[in-house]
Design a protein around this motif. Structure first.
Motif: not given
Length: 295
Positions: A281-295
């Motif tokens: 897993h790419d850290r930046d892609k994973l971070s963006k995907a997780i943050v996207g679910q929190l908005k």
């Protein structure tokens, strides 16, 4: 972003998978918490447990390694692995440091906090339990298989997974789950990284009671082997929900669509792979995907 200050995220698992998620959550600082599996009995960790007892430290060390952002002499020490064929050969110095602090009657959680402070790691890391325990699995043929490495190597499917002995969870981990805005399961070895913390009944109850938190399951990018590799994604989600006392998983994050599951789970298909290592897993892609679910 305000989200890093206003939201609390808890990730549950072990090994490389949890370390990758925690690295992706690094911007959350101490608003991010990893609850780490402590049942490993292989490699350097297994040798230390065989000689000294105690919990397994390897998954915790792996998570800390992936959170080190400033290389230093201290981080080189923590990551150093002894070479050769002698008694020290294959041992990781980080494992020995953590085990040594444990032997000095420092709480395992306090030992982790000391190492985090030394290495300037902000994300919280909590062992699932501060008491030693091992995995055991009931095979379809009625026999019990003991130890994490043996469970991973089972040639038959399993009916049930347990901890032996039953141990209490770390209270700080339960508090983190109760206060979380998001709880993440995976990625990682399903039976030996993701499931062990969920086998602690208090962990499952805490996840069930926190109704406002989003419960996210992150799929692996490469297939597993052994009994976990023979399980379908549906079976894995059902195992997680059963351990969480029926709490439904809100979001399944992965790279492959699952139309067959859409009636029961909200599956989000997103690119998560590292450009140079498709299985990671790419850290930046994973971070963006997780943050996207929190908005």
């Amino acid at each position: 972003m305000k989200i890093y200050k206003n939201k609390k995220v808890v990730a549950i698992g072990g090994g490389h998978g949890l370390g990758r998620v925690l690295a992706a959550l690094n911007k959350f600082g101490n608003n991010a918490t990893g609850i780490v599996t402590t049942t490993d009995n292989g490699g350097s960790t297994g040798r230390i447990r065989f000689c000294q007892g105690g919990i397994a430290w390897g998954d915790t060390r792996n998570c800390i390694n992936q959170l080190i952002t400033e290389p230093s002499v201290e981080s080189m020490m923590f990551e150093y692995r002894f070479k050769g064929t002698g008694e020290l050969g294959g041992h990781n110095l980080g494992n020995l440091m953590l085990a040594s602090l444990d032997n000095l009657s420092v709480r395992p959680l306090e030992a982790i906090q000391l190492i985090r402070s030394m290495l300037r790691v902000n994300v919280n890391i909590i062992p699932m339990s501060e008491h030693p325990s091992d995995l055991k699995a009931l095979s379809v043929d009625g026999s019990w298989v003991h130890g994490e490495t043996s469970v991973d190597e089972m040639e038959t499917d399993l009916l049930r997974l347990d901890l032996e002995p039953e141990v209490p969870p770390t209270s700080e981990g339960i508090t983190a789950i109760e206060n979380a805005d998001c709880i993440i399961l995976g990625p990682g070895s399903f039976l030996t990284s993701i499931m062990p913390p969920l086998l602690l009944s208090e962990v499952g109850h805490a996840i069930l009671k926190n109704t406002h938190a989003k419960l996210i399951y992150i799929e692996n990018l490469s297939p597993e082997y052994g009994p976990a590799g023979r399980m379908t994604l549906r079976e894995k989600l059902e195992w997680c929900e059963r351990a969480c006392r029926g709490r439904k998983i809100d979001i399944v994050l992965g790279e492959v669509p699952h139309p067959e599951l859409e009636d029961e789970w909200h599956c989000v298909t997103v690119d998560l792979a590292s450009p140079n290592r498709a299985w990671r897993h790419d850290r930046d892609k994973l971070s963006k995907a997780i943050v996207g679910q929190l908005k």
